[in-house]
Structures are given as structure tokens and as C-alpha cells.
Design a protein around this motif. Structure first.
Motif, mmCIF file in Angstrom:
data_model
loop_
_atom_site.group_PDB
_atom_site.id
_atom_site.type_symbol
_atom_site.label_atom_id
_atom_site.label_comp_id
_atom_site.label_asym_id
_atom_site.label_seq_id
_atom_site.Cartn_x
_atom_site.Cartn_y
_atom_site.Cartn_z
ATOM 1 N N SER A 95 -8.473 -3.489 -2.112
ATOM 2 C CA SER A 95 -9.598 -4.026 -1.347
ATOM 3 C C SER A 95 -10.920 -3.362 -1.721
ATOM 4 N N ARG A 130 -11.393 -0.106 -0.856
ATOM 5 C CA ARG A 130 -11.586 0.998 0.094
ATOM 6 C C ARG A 130 -11.278 2.323 -0.562
ATOM 7 N N LEU A 141 -6.828 7.402 -1.673
ATOM 8 C CA LEU A 141 -6.114 6.394 -0.904
ATOM 9 C C LEU A 141 -5.993 6.771 0.571
ATOM 10 N N LEU A 195 1.759 1.885 -3.597
ATOM 11 C CA LEU A 195 0.625 2.457 -4.321
ATOM 12 C C LEU A 195 0.456 3.939 -3.993
ATOM 13 N N ILE A 196 0.609 4.283 -2.704
ATOM 14 C CA ILE A 196 0.508 5.693 -2.310
ATOM 15 C C ILE A 196 1.575 6.522 -3.014
ATOM 16 N N TRP A 250 -7.145 -2.438 9.120
ATOM 17 C CA TRP A 250 -6.318 -1.524 8.338
ATOM 18 C C TRP A 250 -4.936 -2.124 8.110
ATOM 19 N N LEU A 251 -4.221 -1.588 7.147
ATOM 20 C CA LEU A 251 -3.154 -2.321 6.474
ATOM 21 C C LEU A 251 -1.885 -2.530 7.292
ATOM 22 N N THR A 252 -1.646 -1.718 8.322
ATOM 23 C CA THR A 252 -0.370 -1.812 9.030
ATOM 24 C C THR A 252 -0.461 -2.625 10.305
ATOM 25 N N TYR A 276 -7.729 1.588 -2.879
ATOM 26 C CA TYR A 276 -6.971 0.386 -2.539
ATOM 27 C C TYR A 276 -7.542 -0.847 -3.246
ATOM 28 N N TYR A 305 -7.423 6.455 -7.875
ATOM 29 C CA TYR A 305 -6.689 5.575 -6.975
ATOM 30 C C TYR A 305 -7.505 5.224 -5.731
ATOM 31 N N CYS A 335 -10.122 -2.289 -9.344
ATOM 32 C CA CYS A 335 -9.354 -1.195 -8.747
ATOM 33 C C CYS A 335 -8.078 -0.922 -9.537
ATOM 34 N N HIS A 393 0.830 -1.212 0.000
ATOM 35 C CA HIS A 393 0.000 0.000 0.000
ATOM 36 C C HIS A 393 0.865 1.263 0.000
#
Length: 389
Positions: free
Chosen positions: A369, A371, A23, A7-8, A125-127, A367, A365, A355, A4
Motif C-alpha cells: 500500500s 505504508r 513494516l 511479507l513480515i 489496518w490490515l487485520t 507494505y 521493506y 514497493c 502481510h
């Protein structure tokens, strides 16, 4: 590098004029810029004047955080009538942001609890995975998202909590769940609390969006206050980086409720050692702004008005996007889940392949998923986003 983050970085560097970046979870104004709250501008002027007069500086905070900051955070989070607050059973510290606070949380819990298991929602969430696992815990998941019906899988959630080993740690988001935007009702929270008590689970509340569900900070704090009212020990990682618009200033607090006051001196040492060894002292500047806002009736009232205004605009973004999608021939089915969800994020239901198409072909943009940060959607971009979907 986590996917992620890649992507950011790609979105930030994309110079295509069509680009719409949904994002990062940051509230944006109509120019797609981070919104600086009027009350924050007022306080920053006051702080600058104090520094110019030699009345303040940029020194480190005290080991347990900026003086007066945590007490105000505890009041806004738990309410003035919180029994643990009044009885001195609350241990506070100031980490350098919410991620740092969670890292410290699990490091502390690893030292004081015998369990090896931490349960987080699926999805979360991703982290959070790396934060938990770096502390030596095994990350487990409880069911949360019902993909077929695009709502909370409450049956699965309760079944998984009831099956968790006694004494396990469980992470909850009290309001505006990231990434789904789906929250339990108050009645459902009551059932969850009973299961937590019966299984002797250790609760960690991860609170970053208090106020972004209803627009009312007190109403959104209800799950945390309910658990506290039952006499449950817990940790709350509270962040105001979102609701104060101070993303880069890392405004966060670590709050721990205990029932035995005699352990507090030793607990403070453990927390301090973990905090110092992992992240260092919390950032002072953002905490100073927050303390000024929270300690003034006038400024706090203005801030609460801004939270209501931001929440109202996000809800309006949801309504407009849903309406437009349901008007378009190329978007079959119901998009009602967009307006049933809460907070900044929508779990749109788009697939990873869809996506990827959005990012590559349309420069929209979100995610993989599905989101999307609807707090970053503008009226200018709404039609293009809907057409791209």
C-alpha cells in the motif's frame, strides 16, 4: 496466511546487510532495536524485587482485569473529569491485546445490537477485516484517503457516514491513523460527532497511538473525550503497547460507556463470557508495569516525557526524509505529504509495483500500500532509503 504476515516473515528472515525493515509498527532506536523505555526498566526492577521477596507472583488476573489497571487507563484515556467515569457508567475489562479487544468488542455488539453493519475507514489496518467478519458483521467502508491530494477525504467521509444505515457501528482511530497518518482536525471531529449522533451510530474508538501525534497524551485524546462529553455511548479499545514499548506484553483495555447503569451487571456478564470464550484473561505482566507507571506521579511524568521524545524523533525522521527526497533528481514532485501526516506511519504514495521493487532489489521493506513505519527509520538508513525511493 494473510499476505502481510508472509511479507513480515520474509523481511525477518532476510539476512542481506542492506535490509531496512519498515513494516511492523514498532518504534526502534538508532540500532533498529525495539526501544525499552527507561521508566519501564525502573519498574521491572521493582517488580523483580517484589517477586524475589515473595510479595508478588505470576498468577492470572481477575476476570475483569488486573486490579487498578483499568481505572488508570480510563483516567489517561478519558480524563479525570469525565462524567461517565465519575458517575460509574464505565464498564472496563482487560483483553489480551488490542486485536483481542476488538474481537471481543464486535462479539459483544453482535449480541446487543440489531445492526449487521460495521463501517471502517478506507483504507484501514490490515487485520480489521477478518476481526469484524468473524463476528458475523458485514464490513463496510467510509471514504478516508484522498489519493490524488494525499490528504483526508473529509467530504467523502461525511457523506458515507450520513448514508450509513441508522444504528450501524462505526470504527474511528482517534490519533495517528493507521495506515495513512492522516487525522481529522478538532473542528472536523465536531462535525463527525454530530453525524454520529444524528444517525444513532455506535462508535468504536480503536486507540493505539495516543501521544504519537502531538507528543501530548491529553491533546491526542481529544476526539474520545469530546464524544464522551456529548453523552454518547461508545466502546474504546485502548492499547499502550506502542507508547510504553511493551509490544509483546499486550497492554490493552476495553472501556465501554453506557447511559443506563441498570444494564451494567448483565453487560459485564456478556463481556466476561465473550472474553473468556475467545481470548482468555489479559496478560498480567505488562499491565502491572503500566499500572505502576500510571499510578505514580513521578513515573507517569517520566513516561510522558518519553512519549514526547519519541514523537519528536518521528517528526524529525519525517522532515529529514522529505528534505532528502526533494533534493534528489530521481524523486519528482512534492513530498510534503510526509510531513503533513502524523504518528508512526507514512502513506508514501508509492505503488505496489514500486514497493515490490524496493523489497526485491533494494531490500527496503514497506507494505504494498506504500505504508512505511517512520518510527523504525534510523539516521544510518535514511540516505539509503531515500536513494532507493
Amino acid at each position: 496466511i494473510l499476505p502481510h504476515i508472509v511479507l513480515i516473515d520474509k523481511a525477518v528472515k532476510d539476512t542481506d546487510p542492506r535490509k531496512v525493515d519498515l513494516l511492523v509498527g514498532a518504534y526502534r532506536d538508532e540500532n533498529s532495536l525495539p526501544y525499552v523505555l527507561p521508566v519501564v526498566k525502573r519498574v521491572e526492577q521493582v517488580l523483580a524485587q517484589r517477586i524475589n521477596k515473595g510479595l508478588d507472583n505470576h498468577n492470572y488476573s481477575a476476570p475483569d482485569g488486573l486490579s487498578g489497571f483499568s481505572a488508570e487507563v480510563a483516567r489517561i484515556t478519558l480524563g479525570e473529569d469525565c462524567q461517565a467515569f465519575q458517575e460509574g457508567r464505565l464498564v472496563c475489562s482487560q483483553p489480551s491485546g488490542n486485536c483481542s479487544g476488538l474481537r471481543v468488542t464486535f462479539e459483544v455488539l453482535k449480541q446487543i445490537l440489531p445492526t449487521n453493519y460495521v463501517y471502517a475507514s478506507d483504507p484501514t489496518w490490515l487485520t480489521i477485516d477478518s476481526i469484524v467478519e468473524k463476528s458475523g458483521f458485514q464490513l463496510m467502508h467510509y471514504r478516508y484517503w484522498d489519493e490524488a491530494n494525499k490528504c483526508l477525504d473529509f467530504v467523502g467521509l461525511t457523506q458515507d457516514l450520513e448514508a450509513a444505515p441508522r444504528g450501524s457501528v462505526v470504527i474511528f482511530q482517534p490519533a495517528a491513523h493507521n495506515p495513512t497518518g492522516v487525522d481529522p482536525t478538532q473542528e472536523q471531529w465536531k462535525i463527525i460527532a454530530k453525524i454520529v449522533q444524528s444517525r444513532d451510530l455506535m462508535t468504536v474508538f480503536d486507540s493505539c497511538y495516543q501521544g504519537f501525534v502531538s507528543g501530548d497524551l491529553d491533546q491526542d485524546a481529544w476526539p474520545m473525550r469530546h464524544f464522551a462529553s456529548l453523552g454518547m455511548e461508545m466502546i474504546i479499545n485502548q492499547s499502550f503497547s506502542k507508547t510504553l514499548g511493551l509490544y509483546g506484553e499486550r497492554v490493552a483495555s476495553f472501556l465501554m460507556i453506557v447511559n443506563d447503569k441498570s444494564i451494567i451487571p448483565r453487560l459485564k456478564v456478556t463481556i466476561f463470557n465473550c472474553l473468556t470464550g475467545l481470548t482468555g484473561p489479559g496478560a498480567a505482566y505488562g499491565a502491572k508495569i503500566a499500572r505502576e507507571v500510571f499510578s505514580s506521579l513521578e513515573l507517569e511524568s517520566e513516561w510522558r516525557d518519553s512519549v514526547r521524545s519519541m514523537t519528536s524523533r518521528i517528526k524529525e525522521n519525517r522532515r529529514k526524509l522529505r528534505d532528502r527526497l526533494e533534493q534528489l533528481n530521481g524523486c519528482p514532485g512534492s513530498w510534503s505529504h510526509i510531513t503533513r501526516q502524523n504518528g508512526m506511519f507514512s502513506y508514501t504514495g508509492l505503488t505496489p509495483k514500486q514497493c515490490a521493487f524496493l523489497a526485491v532489489e533494494k531490500k527496503v521493506y514497506i507494505y504494498p500500500s506504500g505504508r512505511a513505519n517512520l518510527g523504525g527509520l534510523t539516521d544510518r538508513d535514511l540516505e539509503y532509503v531515500a536513494q532507493s525511493f
